[in-house]
Structure formats: structure tokens, C-alpha cells
Write an enzyme that holds these catalytic residues in place. Structure first.
Site, PDB file in Angstrom:
ATOM      1  N   HIS A  21      -8.596  -0.387   4.603  1.00 16.86           N
ATOM      2  CA  HIS A  21      -8.510   0.409   5.835  1.00 16.86           C
ATOM      3  C   HIS A  21      -9.904   0.867   6.260  1.00 16.86           C
ATOM      4  CE1 HIS A  21      -6.019   3.274   8.446  1.00 16.86           C
ATOM      5  NE2 HIS A  21      -7.289   3.464   8.793  1.00 16.86           N
ATOM      6  N   HIS A  23     -12.413   0.498  10.017  1.00 15.11           N
ATOM      7  CA  HIS A  23     -12.469  -0.015  11.395  1.00 15.11           C
ATOM      8  C   HIS A  23     -13.819  -0.665  11.640  1.00 15.11           C
ATOM      9  CE1 HIS A  23      -8.767   2.103  12.767  1.00 15.11           C
ATOM     10  NE2 HIS A  23      -9.049   2.827  11.688  1.00 15.11           N
ATOM     11  N   ARG A  78     -20.571  -6.406  23.870  1.00 18.99           N
ATOM     12  CA  ARG A  78     -20.361  -7.135  25.114  1.00 18.99           C
ATOM     13  C   ARG A  78     -20.418  -8.651  25.020  1.00 18.99           C
ATOM     14  NH1 ARG A  78     -20.961  -4.041  30.058  1.00 18.99           N
ATOM     15  NH2 ARG A  78     -20.193  -2.017  29.377  1.00 18.99           N
ATOM     16  N   ASP A 148      -5.455  -4.208  15.988  1.00 15.04           N
ATOM     17  CA  ASP A 148      -4.556  -3.065  16.179  1.00 15.04           C
ATOM     18  C   ASP A 148      -4.389  -2.663  17.639  1.00 15.04           C
ATOM     19  OD1 ASP A 148      -6.899  -1.538  16.572  1.00 15.04           O
ATOM     20  OD2 ASP A 148      -6.026   0.208  15.589  1.00 15.04           O
ATOM     21  N   GLY A 190      -4.535   5.493  16.715  1.00 13.46           N
ATOM     22  CA  GLY A 190      -4.698   6.452  17.807  1.00 13.46           C
ATOM     23  C   GLY A 190      -3.899   7.712  17.538  1.00 13.46           C
ATOM     24  N   HIS A 217      -0.931   2.618  11.405  1.00  9.53           N
ATOM     25  CA  HIS A 217      -1.371   3.971  11.046  1.00  9.53           C
ATOM     26  C   HIS A 217      -0.182   4.901  11.302  1.00  9.53           C
ATOM     27  CE1 HIS A 217      -5.450   2.465  11.690  1.00  9.53           C
ATOM     28  NE2 HIS A 217      -6.006   3.646  11.521  1.00  9.53           N
ATOM     29  N   GLU A 220      -0.946  10.697   9.949  1.00 12.28           N
ATOM     30  CA  GLU A 220      -2.311  11.237   9.931  1.00 12.28           C
ATOM     31  C   GLU A 220      -2.339  12.476  10.823  1.00 12.28           C
ATOM     32  OE1 GLU A 220      -5.192   8.887  12.018  1.00 12.28           O
ATOM     33  OE2 GLU A 220      -6.899   9.918  11.128  1.00 12.28           O
ATOM     34  N   ASP A 298     -12.220   4.326   6.250  1.00  5.28           N
ATOM     35  CA  ASP A 298     -11.832   4.504   7.656  1.00  5.28           C
ATOM     36  C   ASP A 298     -12.969   4.181   8.643  1.00  5.28           C
ATOM     37  OD1 ASP A 298      -9.809   4.928   9.467  1.00  5.28           O
ATOM     38  OD2 ASP A 298      -9.817   7.104   9.342  1.00  5.28           O
TER      39      ASP A 298
HETATM   40 ZN   LIG Z   1      -7.895   4.230  10.678  1.00  4.93          ZN
END
Ligand SMILES: [Zn+2]
Length: 367
Positions: A21, A23, A78, A148, A190, A217, A220, A298
């Protein structure tokens, strides 16, 4: 809190690790954020022109500010080269921490649709693949992707007034396209309270029907109900965070019985104020209740942390010794979504490392 012994520090550093986990966009180091901003002449979007200033900016106070910073960093990505760069640098970071395998969560919808940067999904898939393959060649590390869905973008009015299924449908489509490029699961992240799991049921049903694992997720920034939704409605093969399952003993028993692992991120939970302090964090209680736990970082630079640091937290704040650290590290290899051959090889290498430690100990004792 006593510092760790140099011997335990060394053990934690050299322990072969897997991380489930983290990002990709939240793992970009400040130096690379500056490189990207210069590359696209977007320095004015940043509040500082040096890495120290950016680290200061990362010391936000709440989930809202965290998301703002996150969106600015996302906006700097980009081109195909940008995605290749951040993937490759992530691989370099893995090598520095003895992380052999990482599943990185990535949010394609934001880049392709929300920020209107002209990025195509093909640029993303090919860029990530280039970076991942170069990292494997240079550092021997294995990287896989979890694409995700953004909960927030699925509710454009910032409340439960109007659910837009488009981000979910597109993200699933991209994840399925990406299966030949290392995508292993569909996720969702989110703010849970204004975008509950039940709205996303159809897209996770479709993922499951297509044979794509699901790693939402949940639990949390919302309580046990969100985790129930994840395991009963969203087909969770693992739950991202999931720590607030602790609020419901029936749910804790259910997670243990169904052997659904949690991807726990202790420092993230403290920084985002899910718990006031490590002493309040239920990591160890969940573990002792029989839930399969893994430890994860995370968004490491945003929390001034990394996976090695999380293992130190396990030892210092949760009182774990070496054999528990080995068990928890092994959980991550065991519950990864790598293809069977890779998983078996990584597990065998991990077990061989552990056995070599035992042999070394016996030799040192003259046995
Ligand atoms: Zn996360």
C-alpha cells in the site's frame, strides 16, 4: 522512547521487504517534484524552490490540505517521460530500503480526464512500463500497479448529491487495459464519509467478473460500516487501511475468519489524525485478534516517513521483536497479487534470508 539497538536497526534495514500500500504519486520525492515543475515551467505552482521548502509544505494539518498538495503534485505529471521517471525513481527507492516487491496505487482518471492535461492512457501505461522495466533491470526490483478510483471525483458536487459513475467505469477499463503492463488490481481511495462504498458496487462487480482482484481503501476516515461495505459489496481481497474495523468486534472476527488482510499504514494514520498517537493505534490488537496485518507507508515523503521507518515503529511503539517483524514482513509477500511464479520465487528468497540469519546466529554461538 528508547532508540533501537544498532543490531536491530541493521536487521530492519536488511530484512527483505514487500509493500502493498503505497501511492506512486504520493511517493515522489521533493527533488523530483522540483525537476517536474522545471520541466514544465510550472514552478509558480509550488510554494518553494528547494527540497527543504517543499518538505516544509508537506507538513500539512488535515486531510483537506493533504489532498490539495496531492493534486498539485499530480498536475505536474504530463508526459510519458514523467511517468517513466517517477516509476524508475520509485524502484531506486525500493533498492535503497531492500524492498523487493511493491504494489503501487496509481489514479489514472485524474491524469487523463480531470486535470485536462492532454495525457492519454497509452502515455501512462507505456511510461510506467518503461520505468518499471528499467528499475527491474538496474535494481532487480518487482513493481506492480493498482489502479484506483477517486471517491471524491465520483461525487463532483462534493457531497452525496450526484454520483458520477464515469471515473469508476474509466478506471476499470484502464486497469483491464493495463493487465499486460503490470496492473494487478482495482482500488478506490479518497474521503469515505461523502462517497460510501455502496455506490461503487457495480464497478467492483464488473472487476470481479473480469477476474481482476479488488483492494479498496476503507476504515480510514470512516468507521466499521465502510469496511463491511468493502468486504461485502466491493469484493475486497485485501482492505487498504481497515484499522477502524477495530470499532466493531464482529467485523474483526469476520476479517480474521475470512482471512482478508489489512494494509495498515501506522504513520499515515497518525499524521492524518485517524489516531492521536501510536499508543492509540490498534495495529497490535488487530494482529492479536487473528487479523492478517501488513505494514505500509502510504505516501512516504508526504509523511516524512518510509517503509523502513514503519518497521521501526512496529518495534518501538508496538513492542514487536524480530520474529514478529519477520512474520509481518512475510505476510506482505504471502498476500501480494503477483503472478504465482514471481510470488513463489520472492517467498523462497525471503525464507532463505531468514534461514541464513538463523544459521549465522548458530555459527556465531559455535553450534
Ligand atoms: Zn492509501
Amino acid at each position: 522512547m528508547d532508540p533501537l539497538t544498532p543490531e536491530l536497526e541493521h536487521f530492519i534495514h536488511s530484512l527483505p521487504k514487500a509493500e502493498l500500500h503505497v501511492h506512486l504519486e504520493g511517493a515522489i520525492e521533493p527533488e523530483t517534484v522540483l525537476t517536474l515543475a522545471q520541466r514544465h515551467a510550472m514552478e509558480e505552482r509550488l510554494p518553494a524552490r528547494d527540497a527543504a521548502g517543499l518538505r516544509q509544505w508537506f507538513s500539512y494539518r488535515d486531510f483537506g490540505t493533504f489532498l490539495e498538495i496531492y493534486m498539485v503534485i499530480q498536475d505536474l505529471l504530463r508526459t510519458r517521460e514523467d511517468f517513466a521517471l517517477i516509476a524508475y525513481e520509485n524502484g531506486a527507492d525500493m533498492a535503497r530500503q531492500n524492498i523487493c516487491y511493491r504494489e503501487l496505487t496509481f489514479t489514472p482518471y485524474t491524469h487523463v480526464h480531470f486535470q485536462r492535461k492532454g495525457v492519454r492512457i497509452e502515455d501512462i501505461l507505456l511510461g510506467l512500463e518503461e520505468g518499471r522495466q528499467r528499475a527491474k533491470a538496474d535494481f532487480g526490483v518487482e513493481m506492480r500497479w493498482v489502479f484506483d478510483i477517486s471517491r471524491n471525483l465520483s461525487f463532483p458536487d462534493n457531497g452525496m448529491l450526484r454520483y458520477d459513475p464515469e471515473p469508476g467505469i474509466r478506471t476499470l477499463d484502464y486497469a483491464l487495459q493495463g493487465r499486460d503492463y503490470g496492473v494487478v488490481a482495482l482500488g478506490i481511495g479518497g474521503y469515505e464519509p461523502t462517497a460510501p462504498g455502496r455506490y461503487f458496487r457495480a464497478v467492483f462487480d464488473a472487476a470481479q467478473a473480469a477476474g481482476l482482484p479488488c483492494v479498496p481503501h476503507a476504515g480510514e476516515n470512516d468507521g466499521a460500516q465502510s469496511v463491511w461495505d468493502a468486504i461485502n459489496l466491493l469484493h475486497a481481497d485485501r482492505v487498504g487501511h481497515g484499522v477502524r474495523a477495530w470499532e466493531d468486534p464482529t467485523l474483526v472476527r469476520e476479517l480474521a475468519a475470512r482471512r482478508i488482510p489489512l494494509e495498515i499504514c501506522p504513520t499515515s494514520n497518525i499524521q492524518l489524525k485517524v489516531y492521536p498517537a501510536y499508543a492509540d493505534h490498534p495495529f497490535r490488537r488487530l494482529d492479536e485478534a487473528g487479523v492478517i496485518v501488513t505494514v505500509n507507508s502510504d505516501d512516504p515523503p508526504l509523511f516524512n516517513a518510509n517503509l523502513t521507518q514503519e518497521y521501526r515503529v512496529l518495534a518501538q511503539h508496538f513492542g514487536y521483536g524480530k520474529s514478529d517483524l519477520v512474520r509481518i514482513a512475510r505476510n506482505a509477500f504471502l498476500h501480494s497479487l503477483a503472478e504465482p511464479g514471481t510470488k513463489a520465487r520472492l517467498l523462497a528468497e525471503f525464507d532463505a534470508w531468514v534461514a541464513a540469519q538463523e544459521t549465522g546466529k548458530q555459527e556465531a554461538a559455535g553450534v
